[in-house]
Design an enzyme around this catalytic site. Structure first.
Site, PDB file in Angstrom:
ATOM      1  CG  ASP A  91      47.793 -19.910 -20.696  1.00 29.85           C
ATOM      2  OD1 ASP A  91      47.031 -20.155 -21.597  1.00 29.85           O
ATOM      3  OD2 ASP A  91      46.914 -19.826 -20.137  1.00 29.85           O
ATOM      4  CB  SER A  92      49.479 -25.430 -22.548  1.00 32.35           C
ATOM      5  OG  SER A  92      48.602 -25.785 -21.106  1.00 32.35           O
ATOM      6  CB  CYS A 305      52.276   5.127 -12.445  1.00 33.19           C
ATOM      7  SG  CYS A 305      51.048   5.386 -11.939  1.00 33.19           S
TER       8      CYS A 305
HETATM    9 ZN   LIG Z   1      50.994   5.175  -9.593  1.00 35.21          ZN
END
Ligand SMILES: [Zn+2]
Length: 374
Positions: A91-92, A305
């Protein structure tokens, strides 16, 4: 550069595509984890890759002050510095400068003067400096310095933000870039339909590589924000990527994808993790809650995950309550995976022409805001 962005499927207003960058392709819609200070907090770049991230975001404001873009450039640029060889968007710094209102000193057509959050010293950003910082960082996508007005400001202030954003975009368009670096302009105008039209009509002819929808999701009500997104997205060229700045809750992500947005970023998954909460299909779970003390289930059934495949809610609750680093790390990995999986599922649904039914299903499964923090 030809064909920076290719649409591969559309379904209603929702789009799937590929953004081509100097460090690889980004399948869109794409969620960009935020690596404010050249790190997605507590997450290793290899883990990011495994979680399904294809692009990360860095903040010019913070990197300019610590450690400084010259130092990063000396060490080979941001990719080498942070050990991430995939696409990076920077981003700037405009959002930080204008959102930290009490640090702002003065803004004029040349630039903006403010007090650094690091040491309180008076500093000045100009469009030229924002472009130079990003050139030295060597990101794949650089953002124009823009003027982001806070929600609810009087119309003349919003109008001035649109005007100055255009003036600055003109100055940035042809400034030097890092090799292969793309440059996106940012449209402004808040919730004002006429000003959003004006901003787009002024910026689209400048033919930037992509366009961001700025000045939304800054604290306004959600219904008008989504209505403004519909309008703002439809004003942008169909053959260029559209980036909604700053949305990362599951419902919000689904709603902006439905309105034709291709890219978005937010600190929400990692910030939520550091407060001890998990994003799940049951809503946001606050792991500090005693009801998880003996809960043998994973954070979210069906999540692949590292947290969900190995650990129970009871264990993660214990880690969070004891302020063990692993607890916050596991929650960060899970929350990122949850959001990245959600966006991947949206992309697949668009490709199969089934986005509307997928969206209805997903929104029905996700509990409303009432259930949050339960
Ligand atoms: Zn998870």
């Amino acid at each position: 550069m030809a064909n920076v962005f290719t649409l591969t499927a559309t379904d209603g207003s929702a789009r799937a595509g590929v953004l081509r960058t100097a460090h690889g392709d980004v399948p869109t819609p794409a969620f960009m984890p935020v690596g404010t200070k050249a790190t997605v907090k507590a997450v290793d770049p290899r883990e990011l890759r495994t979680l399904g991230a294809s692009i990360v975001l860095g903040n010019s404001y913070h990197l300019h002050f610590r450690p400084g873009e010259e130092l990063v450039a000396e060490l080979g640029g941001l990719h080498a510095f942070m050990g991430w060889d995939g696409p990076i968007l920077t981003d700037s710094g405009g959002f930080q400068v204008f959102s930290l209102r009490d640090t702002m000193l003065e803004a004029d057509d040349d630039g903006v003067t403010f007090r650094s959050v690091y040491d309180g010293r008076s500093e000045r950003f100009t469009p030229e400096l924002a472009a130079r910082i990003q050139e030295l960082l060597g990101s794949d996508v650089a953002m124009c310095l823009d003027v982001c007005a806070p929600p609810g400001v009087p119309r003349p202030e919003l109008e001035e933000a649109v005007r100055r954003t255009t003036v600055w975009a003109h100055r940035q368009r042809d400034l030097p870039r890092a090799p292969g670096q793309l440059r996106f302009a940012i449209t402004q105008g808040g919730l004002d339909t006429e000003l959003r039209v004006r901003s787009s009509e002024e910026l689209v002819p400048l033919d930037f590589d992509g366009y961001a929808i700025g000045g939304l999701s800054v604290g306004e009500e959600r219904a008008p924000m989504f209505a403004a997104t519909t309008g703002a997205a439809s004003l942008l060229p169909a053959d260029k990527p559209r980036y909604f700045m700053g949305i990362g809750d599951p419902e919000g992500v689904i709603e902006v994808i439905a309105r034709g947005v291709d890219m978005f970023d937010c600190v929400l998954p990692t910030r939520t993790a550091r407060t001890g909460s998990a994003l799940t299909w049951e809503g946001r779970l606050n792991l500090r809650n005693s009801r998880f003390a003996r809960d043998p289930r994973p954070l979210d059934e069906g999540c692949a995950c590292p947290a969900c495949t190995t650990f129970t809610r009871a264990y993660i609750r214990h880690l969070v309550n004891q302020q063990e680093i692993l607890g916050l790390r596991l929650l960060s990995l899970h929350n990122l995976r949850f959001l990245l999986d959600l966006v991947a599922a949206a992309r697949l649904a668009i490709a199969h022409g089934a986005f509307e039914s997928w969206r209805a299903d997903a929104l029905a499964r996700l509990p409303g805001p009432r259930a949050e923090n339960s």
